[in-house]
Enzyme design. Structure first.
Site, mmCIF file in Angstrom:
data_model
loop_
_atom_site.group_PDB
_atom_site.id
_atom_site.type_symbol
_atom_site.label_atom_id
_atom_site.label_comp_id
_atom_site.label_asym_id
_atom_site.label_seq_id
_atom_site.Cartn_x
_atom_site.Cartn_y
_atom_site.Cartn_z
ATOM 1 N N GLU A 245 72.955 37.199 37.489
ATOM 2 C CA GLU A 245 73.243 36.812 38.884
ATOM 3 C C GLU A 245 72.806 37.985 39.746
ATOM 4 O O GLU A 245 73.536 38.971 39.879
ATOM 5 C CB GLU A 245 74.754 36.563 39.052
ATOM 6 C CG GLU A 245 75.290 35.381 38.285
ATOM 7 C CD GLU A 245 74.945 34.062 38.953
ATOM 8 O OE1 GLU A 245 74.385 34.059 40.069
ATOM 9 O OE2 GLU A 245 75.227 33.021 38.345
ATOM 10 N N CYS A 279 75.846 38.471 48.219
ATOM 11 C CA CYS A 279 74.506 38.085 47.777
ATOM 12 C C CYS A 279 74.032 36.821 48.487
ATOM 13 O O CYS A 279 72.852 36.511 48.478
ATOM 14 C CB CYS A 279 74.515 37.866 46.268
ATOM 15 S SG CYS A 279 75.810 36.731 45.768
#
Ligand code: NAP
Length: 516
Positions: A245, A279
């Site tokens: 990720e 993010c």
């Protein structure tokens, strides 16, 4: 000038510890051991021993045990929120959002795990005399390596998925923010999760590398692209699967028919919640000519209303940066953008006084070659670029090596979906920001250099297990079956004829010729 901290942590030679400092005022807020290879390996061995008994429990029993975490989290909610605020300086509302995300992951998976992990029958399309099903076998010990921006939500989401699936889990949190996770572990311990089953190993990048090397069966890594490449390579060397990720550069496409007020509010939330250290933060706004000027005006006005400061002392919307190096990155982006013609519409500077505060900043007149439009910011900057139309916006949105998240704002649902279909990202949100991460039933992860694999979703829970294919006899084939010895020419001809009849898509005349 903001007080300068060399980093939020320092290492001391003996005993080996990480000393932690508050991003709010630089005060010392604790220390944790810097664990080396031997300690990490020992933790994984203890986890492996604990996992055997855990995996033998029926899924319903495991889910029931893990569900107790929710009760304990509710009871200790303030402690957890305080721990996150102390560690990151983020507003209490943002810390609570982390808490909610964990509780909801727990809520969803404990209720649905038995269905998700039930044996899956497979109807075989040719071998009618055989039957198949897939059973989901826990992998063993899952290693989780997590960043500093969501110190509770990111690691705990994977902890819960790993445990429910029947695994043990060892987490290496960021060296900047281990305390909130240690608090969470104290709470899961008290809730009856065996202490060796979920462990935390504290330390720096070397501790993370040691975890990958300590005999874990899978790694769930969340962090930057360059570390992700190293982690991916280390897992490949050891032939263990990993979820990566990694970073994001989420574009927000403001269509000509967007609701300007809603879009502006979403941009400000998406750009400045968690000081932009998400993010999936809005990292570049592509505003069509038709709405650009009105949108800029509202975004700037709303940004100027934001209150920034010490979340422990008063109500604020924006806290400090968590990582000192991130301030340098933010400043470098602004310098580059201004040198190339961008305008600082508001913000743009470090905040005077103690702590790592940087003003929420809106940049206008941005162009694609600026680093702020190309590279991850991970800080409180919203760069806005005027584009001719939606076509240009889609082209620019896709002109990125990253593909984690994207946003489309339009009042025409069909149009928004058509654009969403063409944007290269793991998730596309229409007319809202950020909350997609809070849906545990939906997959979360990126494409391109944003990584691979997913957290959340039924698929992610299954991916915490090995799929074991069990193939069984529905009825027995005769012992003179063409598949068993002895081989004969007659068996060969019979088998060949059957295969041709099954696979051949040519006209019947052609097929008959084959039989001859
Ligand atoms: P990072 O520097 O890549 O670190 C992530 C984690 O990896 C930390 O725990 C770090 O330890 C550890 N680590 C460092 N070197 C390692 C190595 N060689 N082997 C194994 N582990 C190692 O990232 P960060 O600065 O903490 O986080 C910011 C980045 O995370 C941003 O790029 C952001 O976009 C990304 N992120 C992605 C997601 C997502 O879901 N896609 C979510 C949040 C954040 P130390 O911290 O102790 O060095």
């Amino acid at each position: 000038m903001a007080q300068a901290f060399p980093a939020s942590t320092t290492t001391t030679p003996a005993p080996r510890t990480l000393v932690l400092h508050s991003p709010i005022d630089g005060s010392r807020r604790g220390e944790v051991p810097l664990m080396g290879d031997a300690e990490v390996r020992a933790a994984v061995e203890r986890a492996r021993a604990a996992q055997r008994a855990w995996a033998e429990l029926p899924i319903e029993a495991r889910a029931e045990r893990v569900a107790r975490i929710i009760d304990a989290f509710v009871e200790r909610m303030d402690d957890l929120v305080d721990a996150v605020v102390l560690e990151t300086g983020k507003p209490r509302n943002d810390a609570l959002a982390e808490w909610i995300t964990v509780a909801d992951v727990c809520h969803y998976f404990t209720r649905h795990a038995a269905r998700i992990l039930a044996d899956t029958p497979i109807k075989l399309h040719h071998m009618k005399w055989r039957g198949s099903y897939v059973t989901h076998v826990p992998m063993g010990v899952i290693g989780v390596i997590s960043p500093w921006n969501l110190p509770l939500a990111i690691p705990m989401g994977s902890v819960i998925e790993a445990l429910i699936a029947g695994n043990a889990v060892v987490v290496k949190p960021s060296e900047l923010t281990p305390l909130a996770l240690l608090k969470a572990r104290e709470i899961t311990d008290a809730a009856g999760i065996p202490s060796d089953l979920f462990q935390v190993v504290t330390g720096d990048g070397r501790t993370g590398a040691a975890l990958i090397d300590a005999g874990v069966q899978k790694v769930v890594f969340t962090g930057g692209v360059s570390t992700g490449r190293r982690v991916g390579a280390a897992c490949a060397e050891r032939l263990i699967p990993c979820v990566l990720e990694l970073g994001g550069k989420a574009p927000l496409i403001a269509c000509s028919d967007c609701d300007v007020e809603r879009t502006a509010r979403s941009i400000v939330a998406g750009g400045f919640i968690n000081s932009g250290q998400l993010c999936i933060s809005v990292e570049r706004v592509l505003a069509t000519e038709a709405v650009h000027d009105r949108l800029v005006e509202r975004v700037v006005a709303l940004t100027r209303e934001l209150r920034q400061g010490d979340a422990r002392a008063r109500d604020v919307e924006v806290g400090p940066m968590i990582f000192a190096r991130q301030i340098d990155i933010v400043e470098a982006h602004i310098k580059d953008a201004v040198a190339r013609g961008a305008h600082v519409a508001t913000g743009g500077r470090r905040v005077e006084g103690p702590g790592m505060f940087f003003e929420p900043t809106v940049l206008t007149r941005c162009t694609p070659e600026m680093t702020v439009m190309r590279e991850e910011i991970f800080g409180p900057i919203v760069p806005i670029m005027k584009v001719r139309d939606e076509e240009e916006a889609i082209r620019l949105a896709n002109d990125s090596s990253l593909g984690l998240h994207a946003y489309v704002f339009s009042q025409d649902k069909a149009r928004a979906r058509a654009i969403a279909a063409r944007v290269e990202a793991g998730t596309v949100m229409i007319n809202d920001v950020l909350v997609s991460y809070c849906a545990p039933e939906a997959p979360f992860g990126g494409i391109k250099s944003s990584g691979y694999g997913r957290v959340h979703s039924d698929e992610s829970l299954r991916a915490m297990c090995h799929p074991r294919h069990v193939n069984y006899d529905r009825f027995a084939m005769p012992l003179n079956s063409p598949l068993l010895f002895p081989y004969t020419s007659a068996k060969y001809r019979g088998l060949r004829a059957a295969i041709v009849a099954t696979f051949k898509r040519a006209p019947l005349v052609g097929r008959l010729a084959d039989f001859l």
